[in-house]
Scaffold this motif. Structure first.
Motif, PDB file in Angstrom:
ATOM      1  N   THR A   1      81.172   7.748  35.471  1.00 13.63           N
ATOM      2  CA  THR A   1      81.633   7.042  34.571  1.00 13.63           C
ATOM      3  C   THR A   1      80.687   5.430  34.630  1.00 13.63           C
ATOM      4  OG1 THR A   1      83.377   8.312  34.525  1.00 13.63           O
ATOM      5  CG2 THR A   1      83.724   5.734  33.190  1.00 13.63           C
ATOM      6  N   LEU A   2      80.539   4.263  35.292  1.00 14.27           N
ATOM      7  CA  LEU A   2      80.146   2.918  35.330  1.00 14.27           C
ATOM      8  C   LEU A   2      79.064   3.112  34.639  1.00 14.27           C
ATOM      9  CD1 LEU A   2      81.593   1.247  38.813  1.00 14.27           C
ATOM     10  CD2 LEU A   2      82.096   0.622  35.612  1.00 14.27           C
TER      11      LEU A   2
ATOM     12  N   SER B   1      84.898   1.829  29.620  1.00 13.21           N
ATOM     13  CA  SER B   1      84.042   2.978  30.275  1.00 13.21           C
ATOM     14  C   SER B   1      85.305   2.337  31.709  1.00 13.21           C
ATOM     15  CB  SER B   1      82.340   2.553  30.054  1.00 13.21           C
ATOM     16  OG  SER B   1      81.326   2.655  29.529  1.00 13.21           O
ATOM     17  N   TRP B   2      85.244   0.892  30.631  1.00 15.95           N
ATOM     18  CA  TRP B   2      86.490  -0.017  31.765  1.00 15.95           C
ATOM     19  C   TRP B   2      87.717   1.299  31.835  1.00 15.95           C
ATOM     20  CZ3 TRP B   2      84.520  -1.924  36.417  1.00 15.95           C
ATOM     21  CH2 TRP B   2      83.723  -2.542  36.165  1.00 15.95           C
TER      22      TRP B   2
ATOM     23  N   TYR C   1      80.695  13.189  34.520  1.00 13.62           N
ATOM     24  CA  TYR C   1      81.717  11.744  33.749  1.00 13.62           C
ATOM     25  C   TYR C   1      80.602  11.182  33.678  1.00 13.62           C
ATOM     26  CZ  TYR C   1      86.344  12.937  34.312  1.00 13.62           C
ATOM     27  OH  TYR C   1      87.711  13.141  34.933  1.00 13.62           O
TER      28      TYR C   1
ATOM     29  N   SER D   1      83.349   8.656  28.684  1.00 20.01           N
ATOM     30  CA  SER D   1      83.934   7.389  27.791  1.00 20.01           C
ATOM     31  C   SER D   1      82.832   7.600  26.450  1.00 20.01           C
ATOM     32  CB  SER D   1      83.449   6.117  28.618  1.00 20.01           C
ATOM     33  OG  SER D   1      82.491   5.767  28.900  1.00 20.01           O
TER      34      SER D   1
ATOM     35  N   ALA E   1      84.358   8.339  39.504  1.00 20.94           N
ATOM     36  CA  ALA E   1      84.450   7.304  39.165  1.00 20.94           C
ATOM     37  C   ALA E   1      82.716   6.499  38.615  1.00 20.94           C
ATOM     38  CB  ALA E   1      84.905   6.492  40.168  1.00 20.94           C
TER      39      ALA E   1
ATOM     40  N   LEU F   1      87.289   4.804  34.106  1.00 20.60           N
ATOM     41  CA  LEU F   1      86.960   4.197  35.249  1.00 20.60           C
ATOM     42  C   LEU F   1      88.448   4.611  36.611  1.00 20.60           C
ATOM     43  CD1 LEU F   1      85.399   3.307  37.621  1.00 20.60           C
ATOM     44  CD2 LEU F   1      85.448   0.918  37.291  1.00 20.60           C
TER      45      LEU F   1
ATOM     46  N   ASN G   1      89.588   7.334  36.438  1.00 19.82           N
ATOM     47  CA  ASN G   1      88.238   8.425  37.352  1.00 19.82           C
ATOM     48  C   ASN G   1      88.769   7.815  38.983  1.00 19.82           C
ATOM     49  OD1 ASN G   1      86.055   8.208  35.745  1.00 19.82           O
ATOM     50  ND2 ASN G   1      87.476   9.353  35.706  1.00 19.82           N
ATOM     51  N   ILE G   2      89.566   6.376  39.246  1.00 21.59           N
ATOM     52  CA  ILE G   2      89.840   5.852  40.330  1.00 21.59           C
ATOM     53  C   ILE G   2      91.227   6.608  40.657  1.00 21.59           C
ATOM     54  CG2 ILE G   2      91.221   4.300  41.596  1.00 21.59           C
ATOM     55  CD1 ILE G   2      88.252   2.809  39.958  1.00 21.59           C
TER      56      ILE G   2
END
Length: 363
Positions: A239-240, A114-115, A289, A293, A236, A118, A121-122
């Motif tokens: 995703t989180l 996930s990170w 999104y 992940s 983003a 992320l 996505n950023i």
């Protein structure tokens, strides 16, 4: 790295305005960035499963940045296609090796992935700002500014010094290889692949044309860039949320519920007044999104002895199949209107929802 995926979409309005490309020609730019990925990315994943290649990640990063910068040479449409194809090849080489490394180091859970997603996505969200800022500098210097993130990425991802270990083959990829891999579920993986294909068509279609759609509805060029930024920023957030919701509901349930929410949000982009388009774009991207992940780790768990290959398919199709269908959307827009051409994107998430509901949750 993913800033260069977003940069290709962010360049489309500029190329339409400055070089006179039509919708079909502009979508061909996205296709060129995606075409190689659809074939090459799983191959790079298979190579990552066989042997360590610590040099591949920095080399791929350099290719992605160089390709986007070379678009500025304006040596003709075919040269532009070749430049963005080089960038797409770099993206294709990067993702399977990086995703495999993340899962090998991060263990069996989906938090590390996930990170990792992320960060991508950023990069997507920052791409319109990077393109707008760099191209505000006149001349070739502005285009070469677009290569700066790649230069930084090459430095950060340089191969380890001799004597330091790099992540090598680890078929299970779970907790450093301390747990043997489980059985493969090829049928579930193929079903997941269909889900990823549908998601790819929807998101790449939106990201390619939303800025042009806002301008067609009376918005300025800045308004189009804001809509694209809202789309990428929402990704983003999604995703989180994906990692958190999967902890509560499980991955499969989270995936199909997210697709159920994506359809109405995309319909809002197409039918609500212009100021609300930004909100709906962010909501649509978040819904698309949330599964991102989770689908990568599901694919790795369905093919636990071939994690690089699984990552190449789930990540490769994400950035390629949507680009392959982009020219069809562009041709439909040239023949009718962009609004009409984008209508199927509001319906396709229902197909992803129906497919995802039948996926098994790996033990």
């Amino acid at each position: 790295m993913d800033v260069y995926q977003g940069s290709v979409a962010a360049l489309v309005p500029f190329l339409v305005a400055e070089r006179g490309y039509g919708y079909a020609a502009a979508s061909g730019i996205v296709l060129a960035a995606s075409l190689l990925s659809s074939v090459v990315q799983p191959l790079f994943g298979a190579l990552a499963d066989r042997r360590p290649m610590p040099w591949l990640i920095p080399l791929a990063t350099a290719a992605a940045g160089l390709g986007v910068a070379l678009v500025g040479l304006d040596a003709g449409y075919w040269a532009t296609l070749a430049a963005v194809a080089l960038s797409g090849l770099g993206v294709a080489a990067y993702h399977p090796a990086a995703a495999r490394l993340v899962r090998t180091v991060g263990g069996a859970g989906h938090g590390a992935m996930s990170w990792f997603a992320l960060g991508g996505n950023i990069g997507f969200a920052c791409a319109p700002l990077l393109v707008a800022g760099a191209l505000s500098v006149s001349g070739p210097a502005g285009w070469w500014l677009l290569a700066l993130p790649a230069a930084l990425g090459v430095f950060l991802n340089r191969p380890p010094r001799p004597g330091r270990s790099a992540a090598g083959p680890n078929p299970g990829g779970q907790g450093g290889g301390t747990r043997p891999p489980g059985p493969e579920d090829l049928r579930a993986f193929l079903r997941l692949t269909l889900v990823v294909i549908v998601r790819s068509v929807v998101f790449i279609g939106l990201s390619t044309f939303i800025a042009l759609y806002v301008r067609e509805r009376g918005g300025s060029g800045t308004a189009g860039a804001v809509a694209l930024f809202a789309l990428f920023a929402g990704s983003a957030v999604g995703t989180l949320l994906g990692g958190r919701l999967a902890t509560r509901w499980g991955r499969v349930t989270t995936v199909h519920r997210a697709y159920a929410a994506a359809g109405p949000a995309i319909a809002g982009v197409l039918f609500l007044p212009l100021p609300l388009v930004y909100v709906c774009a962010a909501l649509a991207a978040a819904a698309l999104y949330v599964p991102f992940s989770l689908q990568v780790t599901l694919g790795q768990d369905y093919l636990p002895t071939r994690m690089g290959t699984a990552s190449g398919v789930t990540l490769g199709l994400t950035v390629s199949v949507g680009g392959l269908t982009g020219p069809l959307i562009g041709a439909a827009a040239d023949a009718s209107s962009l609004h009409t051409a984008l209508l199927p994107l509001a319906v396709l998430p229902l197909a992803a929802w129906a497919l995802a509901r039948r996926l098994p949750e790996p033990a």
